[in-house]
Design a protein around this motif. Structure first.
Motif, PDB file in Angstrom:
ATOM      1  N   SER A  51      25.600  11.600 -20.723  1.00  0.00           N
ATOM      2  CA  SER A  51      26.253  12.902 -20.588  1.00  0.00           C
ATOM      3  C   SER A  51      25.304  14.012 -21.028  1.00  0.00           C
ATOM      4  O   SER A  51      24.289  13.771 -21.687  1.00  0.00           O
ATOM      5  N   PHE A  52      25.666  15.238 -20.622  1.00  0.00           N
ATOM      6  CA  PHE A  52      24.966  16.436 -21.091  1.00  0.00           C
ATOM      7  C   PHE A  52      26.030  17.478 -21.395  1.00  0.00           C
ATOM      8  O   PHE A  52      26.505  18.182 -20.505  1.00  0.00           O
ATOM      9  N   LYS A  53      26.444  17.543 -22.667  1.00  0.00           N
ATOM     10  CA  LYS A  53      27.505  18.440 -23.098  1.00  0.00           C
ATOM     11  C   LYS A  53      27.049  19.249 -24.299  1.00  0.00           C
ATOM     12  O   LYS A  53      26.366  18.735 -25.181  1.00  0.00           O
ATOM     13  N   LYS A  54      27.442  20.524 -24.305  1.00  0.00           N
ATOM     14  CA  LYS A  54      27.042  21.442 -25.376  1.00  0.00           C
ATOM     15  C   LYS A  54      25.521  21.469 -25.552  1.00  0.00           C
ATOM     16  O   LYS A  54      25.023  21.693 -26.641  1.00  0.00           O
ATOM     17  N   GLN A 113      14.012  21.237 -18.687  1.00  0.00           N
ATOM     18  CA  GLN A 113      15.200  21.020 -17.871  1.00  0.00           C
ATOM     19  C   GLN A 113      16.472  20.879 -18.709  1.00  0.00           C
ATOM     20  O   GLN A 113      17.577  21.036 -18.194  1.00  0.00           O
ATOM     21  N   TYR A 114      16.314  20.596 -20.010  1.00  0.00           N
ATOM     22  CA  TYR A 114      17.478  20.456 -20.885  1.00  0.00           C
ATOM     23  C   TYR A 114      17.657  21.669 -21.801  1.00  0.00           C
ATOM     24  O   TYR A 114      18.443  21.627 -22.750  1.00  0.00           O
ATOM     25  N   TYR A 115      16.940  22.731 -21.503  1.00  0.00           N
ATOM     26  CA  TYR A 115      16.961  23.917 -22.358  1.00  0.00           C
ATOM     27  C   TYR A 115      17.936  24.944 -21.791  1.00  0.00           C
ATOM     28  O   TYR A 115      17.603  25.715 -20.905  1.00  0.00           O
ATOM     29  N   TRP A 116      19.160  24.940 -22.312  1.00  0.00           N
ATOM     30  CA  TRP A 116      20.201  25.845 -21.825  1.00  0.00           C
ATOM     31  C   TRP A 116      21.001  26.414 -22.997  1.00  0.00           C
ATOM     32  O   TRP A 116      22.167  26.094 -23.180  1.00  0.00           O
ATOM     33  N   PRO A 117      20.372  27.292 -23.788  1.00  0.00           N
ATOM     34  CA  PRO A 117      21.073  27.865 -24.944  1.00  0.00           C
ATOM     35  C   PRO A 117      22.195  28.810 -24.520  1.00  0.00           C
ATOM     36  O   PRO A 117      22.106  29.480 -23.495  1.00  0.00           O
ATOM     37  N   GLU A 118      23.264  28.850 -25.327  1.00  0.00           N
ATOM     38  CA  GLU A 118      24.398  29.759 -25.107  1.00  0.00           C
ATOM     39  C   GLU A 118      25.081  29.547 -23.763  1.00  0.00           C
ATOM     40  O   GLU A 118      25.670  30.474 -23.209  1.00  0.00           O
ATOM     41  N   CYS A 119      25.008  28.344 -23.241  1.00  0.00           N
ATOM     42  CA  CYS A 119      25.571  28.086 -21.915  1.00  0.00           C
ATOM     43  C   CYS A 119      26.867  27.279 -21.951  1.00  0.00           C
ATOM     44  O   CYS A 119      27.491  27.094 -20.903  1.00  0.00           O
ATOM     45  N   ASP A 132      30.913  37.700 -21.625  1.00  0.00           N
ATOM     46  CA  ASP A 132      30.044  36.947 -22.541  1.00  0.00           C
ATOM     47  C   ASP A 132      28.574  37.005 -22.117  1.00  0.00           C
ATOM     48  O   ASP A 132      27.738  36.327 -22.685  1.00  0.00           O
ATOM     49  N   TYR A 133      28.260  37.823 -21.114  1.00  0.00           N
ATOM     50  CA  TYR A 133      26.861  38.008 -20.731  1.00  0.00           C
ATOM     51  C   TYR A 133      26.670  39.407 -20.143  1.00  0.00           C
ATOM     52  O   TYR A 133      27.632  40.085 -19.754  1.00  0.00           O
ATOM     53  N   TYR A 134      25.416  39.833 -20.109  1.00  0.00           N
ATOM     54  CA  TYR A 134      25.047  41.083 -19.436  1.00  0.00           C
ATOM     55  C   TYR A 134      24.388  40.741 -18.108  1.00  0.00           C
ATOM     56  O   TYR A 134      23.768  39.692 -17.961  1.00  0.00           O
ATOM     57  N   LYS A 159      25.025  37.104 -24.176  1.00  0.00           N
ATOM     58  CA  LYS A 159      24.962  38.060 -25.278  1.00  0.00           C
ATOM     59  C   LYS A 159      24.382  37.445 -26.546  1.00  0.00           C
ATOM     60  O   LYS A 159      23.857  38.169 -27.404  1.00  0.00           O
ATOM     61  N   GLY A 160      24.471  36.106 -26.665  1.00  0.00           N
ATOM     62  CA  GLY A 160      24.015  35.454 -27.879  1.00  0.00           C
ATOM     63  C   GLY A 160      22.554  35.698 -28.204  1.00  0.00           C
ATOM     64  O   GLY A 160      22.155  35.679 -29.365  1.00  0.00           O
TER      65      GLY A 160
END
Length: 430
Positions: A54-57, A117-123, A345-347, A407-408
């Motif tokens: 899985s890929f969660k959080k 490919q696994y770098y998805w902060p604040e997503c 939650d985003y600009y 926004k984070g």
């Protein structure tokens, strides 16, 4: 939240931290092995079965089985400048366990691995674990992570963003209203030849090329194109050309000589590569200046077209009528305009342009580097007022002219870019 955030059922603070190479998400073998005395032997890639679960959080959970041992779960979380790792057996914030080490060692088969490919902060939603901006598919082939179509311009900390340097705006001559008189004895028109600037073997900068043609009975539309005009082998009487056409032809021939983009070749030295880059940039600058000189004359020519060439090699003696698209060239100067919107939650930073104070949206499939069209009237082409503008438009065109920033991390990682934009362009905030 900080270190109290829960990842894979344990506090984030209990994950082991391994630094990446500076300004990347690349982990090097020597860095990994500096964190442990464990070694994998001569065949570190074998006897390690890995399956993504899985890929969660932002956490990649893997099922890992070493030779003759029961399977365990290994967890990987990619942060801005380091990798967080753990497992359900022994690894904690102070100790890099054998299962995690063997997993990473198997991934570093070329002595490094890029975890981008696994770098998805604040997503990810902290409650549901779902990704608002991503489509995540996890199957027997592994994990496939893709941005949703509407978030093609998603920005992550560390992603490339165009540096907008000081703009050099060229003075533009006044453009007379109305069209020049057509000479029925010698019909000449002008074509904007364009192609995709990133395709190898087909690259060239946009340039103008004159063509001859015949008219239909209405004397308003092209019956057929009889040929492109090339300086080296075209014979015609100069007396049949207007002063406008004589000067335009001269500019066209000068453009074509420098339109081809030069490429680096395998084995080129750094010095040679720098020479090629400098030559390309200088030719691009010259062509833009030539377009600026040509526009007042080009905009008064009664017959003008656009052609997507797919490369210089495809420009033959006779244009294909089905490929030649009617075009008009406006003397109005377009000004780039940015809109920064709060989307919850985003600009979102959107690029548009203005003509006579009216906001227009780009026609996304009709951009010729220095020239742009609006989606509402794609036949009319506008010449940008600086070479810098062409680089801004090209950069944003690859992102559907919209960039999304959660926004984070907006203030720390993106606001400086917005401040840079405000120095050069109009920015509206909504």
């Amino acid at each position: 939240m900080g270190d109290e955030m829960m990842l894979a059922g344990k506090p984030k603070c209990q994950f082991y931290k391994i630094p990446f190479e500076k300004n990347t998400r690349i982990l090097r073998l020597n860095v990994l092995e500096s964190h442990t005395e464990l070694r994998a032997g001569n065949r570190p890639y074998y006897m390690v079965e890995r399956k993504a679960l899985s890929f969660k959080k932002g956490v990649l959970t893997m099922r890992v089985k070493l030779e003759n041992e029961p399977p365990v779960k290994v967890y990987l979380k990619v942060e801005y400048d380091h990798l967080l790792v753990s497992c359900n057996i022994d690894t904690d914030e102070n100790y890099l366990g054998r299962y995690v080490y063997r997993t990473l060692r198997a991934m570093l088969w070329n002595e490094f691995h890029d975890f981008q490919q696994y770098y998805w902060p604040e997503c990810f939603n902290e409650t549901t674990g779902r990704a608002k901006y991503l489509d995540v598919i996890c199957d027997r082939y592994g994990v496939d992570i893709r941005l949703k179509k509407e978030f093609k311009g998603f920005f992550r900390p560390g992603d490339y963003f165009l540096h907008i340097s000081e703009r050099k705006v060229l003075e533009r001559k006044y453009v007379n209203d109305g069209l020049a008189t057509l000479n029925p004895e010698y019909l000449i028109g002008y074509c904007l030849a364009n192609t995709d600037p990133v395709r190898f073997h087909s690259n060239h900068y946009p340039f103008l090329i004159p063509y001859s043609f015949s008219l239909n009975a209405d004397n308003k539309t092209v019956k057929s194109f009889t040929g492109f005009l090339f300086e080296e082998d075209d014979s015609f009487e100069q007396s049949k050309l207007s002063a406008n056409q004589t000067e335009l032809n001269s500019i066209c021939y000068e453009m074509k000589k420098i339109a081809r983009i030069q490429f680096r070749e395998y084995g080129d030295s750094d010095e040679r590569s720098d020479e090629i880059d400098d030559l390309n940039f200088e030719n691009k600058r010259k062509i833009f200046e030539l377009f600026n000189n040509a526009l007042p004359m080009l905009s008064t020519e009664p017959f003008t077209h656009y052609l997507f060439t797919y490369g210089l090699r495809n420009i033959q003696k006779r244009p294909m009528k089905k490929d030649m698209q009617v075009a008009r060239f406006s003397g109005e100067v377009p000004s780039l305009n940015f809109l920064l919107s709060d989307k919850g939650d985003y600009y979102e930073l959107k690029l548009r342009f203005k003509v006579k104070g009216k906001v227009l949206h780009f026609c996304e499939d009709r951009i010729a580097m220095f020239f742009i069209c609006s989606s509402s009237n794609p036949i009319v082409w506008y010449l940008l007022e600086s070479e810098t503008d062409s680089r801004v438009v090209l950069f944003f065109s690859r992102k559907n002219f919209k960039i999304q920033i959660p926004k984070g991390y907006y203030k720390e990682h993106f606001e400086p870019y917005v401040d840079e934009i405000k120095k050069q362009y109009e920015l509206e905030i909504r």
